[in-house]
Design an enzyme around this catalytic site. Structure first.
Site, PDB file in Angstrom:
ATOM      1  N   THR A   1      31.460  69.104  43.970  1.00  0.00           N
ATOM      2  CA  THR A   1      32.751  68.476  44.219  1.00  0.00           C
ATOM      3  C   THR A   1      33.060  68.364  45.718  1.00  0.00           C
ATOM      4  O   THR A   1      32.550  69.164  46.520  1.00  0.00           O
ATOM      5  CB  THR A   1      33.844  69.331  43.530  1.00  0.00           C
ATOM      6  N   ASP A   2      33.942  67.427  46.069  1.00  0.00           N
ATOM      7  CA  ASP A   2      34.392  67.328  47.464  1.00  0.00           C
ATOM      8  C   ASP A   2      35.318  68.490  47.839  1.00  0.00           C
ATOM      9  O   ASP A   2      35.586  68.712  49.013  1.00  0.00           O
ATOM     10  CB  ASP A   2      35.093  65.982  47.711  1.00  0.00           C
ATOM     11  N   GLU A   3      35.798  69.231  46.829  1.00  0.00           N
ATOM     12  CA  GLU A   3      36.792  70.275  47.117  1.00  0.00           C
ATOM     13  C   GLU A   3      36.204  71.425  47.936  1.00  0.00           C
ATOM     14  O   GLU A   3      36.937  72.202  48.537  1.00  0.00           O
ATOM     15  CB  GLU A   3      37.433  70.785  45.814  1.00  0.00           C
TER      16      GLU A   3
ATOM     17  N   LYS B   1      32.483  76.843  43.438  1.00  0.00           N
ATOM     18  CA  LYS B   1      31.555  75.710  43.534  1.00  0.00           C
ATOM     19  C   LYS B   1      30.809  75.763  44.877  1.00  0.00           C
ATOM     20  O   LYS B   1      29.621  75.457  44.943  1.00  0.00           O
ATOM     21  CB  LYS B   1      32.309  74.379  43.406  1.00  0.00           C
TER      22      LYS B   1
ATOM     23  N   TYR C   1      38.411  77.913  42.335  1.00  0.00           N
ATOM     24  CA  TYR C   1      37.483  76.893  41.811  1.00  0.00           C
ATOM     25  C   TYR C   1      36.564  76.397  42.925  1.00  0.00           C
ATOM     26  O   TYR C   1      35.330  76.454  42.799  1.00  0.00           O
ATOM     27  CB  TYR C   1      38.265  75.714  41.208  1.00  0.00           C
TER      28      TYR C   1
END
Ligand code: NAD
Ligand code: TYD
Length: 356
Positions: free
Chosen positions: A132-134, A162, A158
């Site tokens: 993810t970009d997060e 990741k 989260y």
């Protein structure tokens, strides 16, 4: 064949359906069927010998090794994860177990399988990790979009979990030579999206006459990509990506949350008007903000465009319309996912949420 994990979830299920619509290469689909896994999404594949579904955990080393030995896949695509930021804030433990420990065990099983392959199979093998970009953290309003070299600055349990999994994937390439690929994608939307995430929650709540809960001022920006475009990017990276490389995936489509909710309301007003003739916008309610809420994500997708020739097929306008049409046509799917566990989450998370 390929071994895919988390294929009963939102993106995984869309990926499996598209994969088998495009080619005949079988898929082993390993999914734990947590609250987010939904076999209903894969119902059309019942009886299809190209889809081998296995209920199990990516952290179950014996199970994963057994599957690798038995089916000898040419690639692993790892979608399996705990994926909802709000749940990671209220109960982070599962995120650590699946996203970090689970990915580690999957990598270990992949490594021991891979070292035993012959030279040609070894060279062709791929471990594609869907991320993810997060992991890159939050951007200021004038900052440039995330490139693949942006520092990792995860802010939620989260995104931290990741990020840890991305680092492990990277390390397995640098230390052991495992041919890995990592994709970091922006927010997805589309059919079969679990209605705990913004867009499907707004559609489902609007139709049910419930409030549309917008966190804080609603000016947080996300970069939205239609799920089929994410799936085509993953297929392209699997096919042509260079082992060890990272590819950012996004649609150059930044929008504040309040605009997303406004678009959903406007489309629903046209496609499925409220019985009282008023706009669904009347249901928008600003509630207490998410703790540590990232203000802005934006993906610079020029690497995958330049090196692999990938481009999204949908604009936000075409994608959101397709999405709403799918939810209107599939009330049975929505009712099915709104199980006891889902209702418990909604009741607890939004109960007494102070109106902002
Ligand atoms: P999801 O929550 O809808 O689905 C996750 C799936 O993984 C479910 O089917 C669940 O049963 C399964 N699963 C969970 N723990 C497991 C375990 N221990 N072993 C086996 N299966 C397990 O998630 P999603 O939105 O489809 O996301 C898929 C992947 O894409 C995730 O890795 C996520 O981080 C990443 N991603 C998602 C988005 C997005 O906007 N949804 C954007 C970028 C990246
Ligand atoms: P979400 O779909 O949970 O994705 P992520 O947090 O991974 O970006 O949320 C998207 C944006 O919408 C995020 O800024 C939080 C916001 N949001 C709301 O305003 N209300 C809601 O009820 C939800 C679920 C999200």
């Amino acid at each position: 064949m390929i071994l895919l994990t988390g294929g009963a979830g939102f993106i995984g299920a869309n990926f499996v359906l598209e994969w088998l619509a495009i080619h005949d290469e079988p898929v082993i689909n390993l999914d734990k069927l947590t609250y987010a896994g939904n076999m209903e999404s894969l119902a059309v594949l019942q009886g299809d010998p190209r889809h081998i579904f296995v209920k199990g955990d990516i952290g179950d080393a014996a199970l994963v090794s057994g599957l690798l030995e038995r089916y000898q896949p040419r690639a692993i695509v790892n979608f399996a994860a705990e994926s909802h930021v709000d749940r990671s804030i209220s109960s982070p433990e599962d995120f650590i177990q699946t996203n970090i420990v689970g990915t580690f065990r999957l990598l270990e099983a992949a490594r021991s399988y891979w070292v035993g392959l012959d030279m040609a199979e070894k060279t062709g093998f791929r471990f594609l990790h869907v991320s993810t970009d997060e992991v890159y953290g939050s951007l200021g309003p004038a900052d440039a979009a995330f490139t693949e070299t942006h520092p990792y600055q995860p802010n939620s349990p989260y995104s931290a979990s990741k990020a840890a999994s991305d680092h492990l994937v990277r390390a397995y390439h640098h230390t052991y030579g495992l041919p890995v690929l990592t994709t970091n994608c922006s927010n997805n939307y589309g059919p079969r999206h679990f209605p705990e995430k913004l867009i499907p929650l707004m559609i489902v709540n609007a139709l049910a006459g419930k409030p549309l809960p917008v966190y804080g001022d609603g000016l947080q920006v996300r970069d939205w990509l239609y799920v089929a475009d994410h799936c085509s990017a993953i297929r392209r990276v699997l096919e042509a990506g260079k082992a060890g490389e990272v590819y950012n995936v996004g649609g150059w489509n930044e929008k504040p949350n309040i605009d997303i909710v406004g678009s959903v309301c406007a489309l629903l007003d046209g496609m499925h008007p409220r019985p009282d003739g008023k706009s669904y916008r009347e249901q928008i309610t600003h509630i207490k903000d998410r703790p540590g809420h990232d203000r802005r994500y934006a993906i610079d997708a020029s690497k995958i465009e330049r090196e692999l020739g990938w481009r999204p097929a949908e604009t936000f306008e075409t994608g959101i319309e397709k999405t709403i049409r799918w939810y209107l046509a599939n009330p049975g799917w929505v009712a099915d996912v709104q199980s006891g566990a889902y209702r418990d989450w909604v009741d607890t998370h939004y109960a007494g949420a102070a109106t902002a």
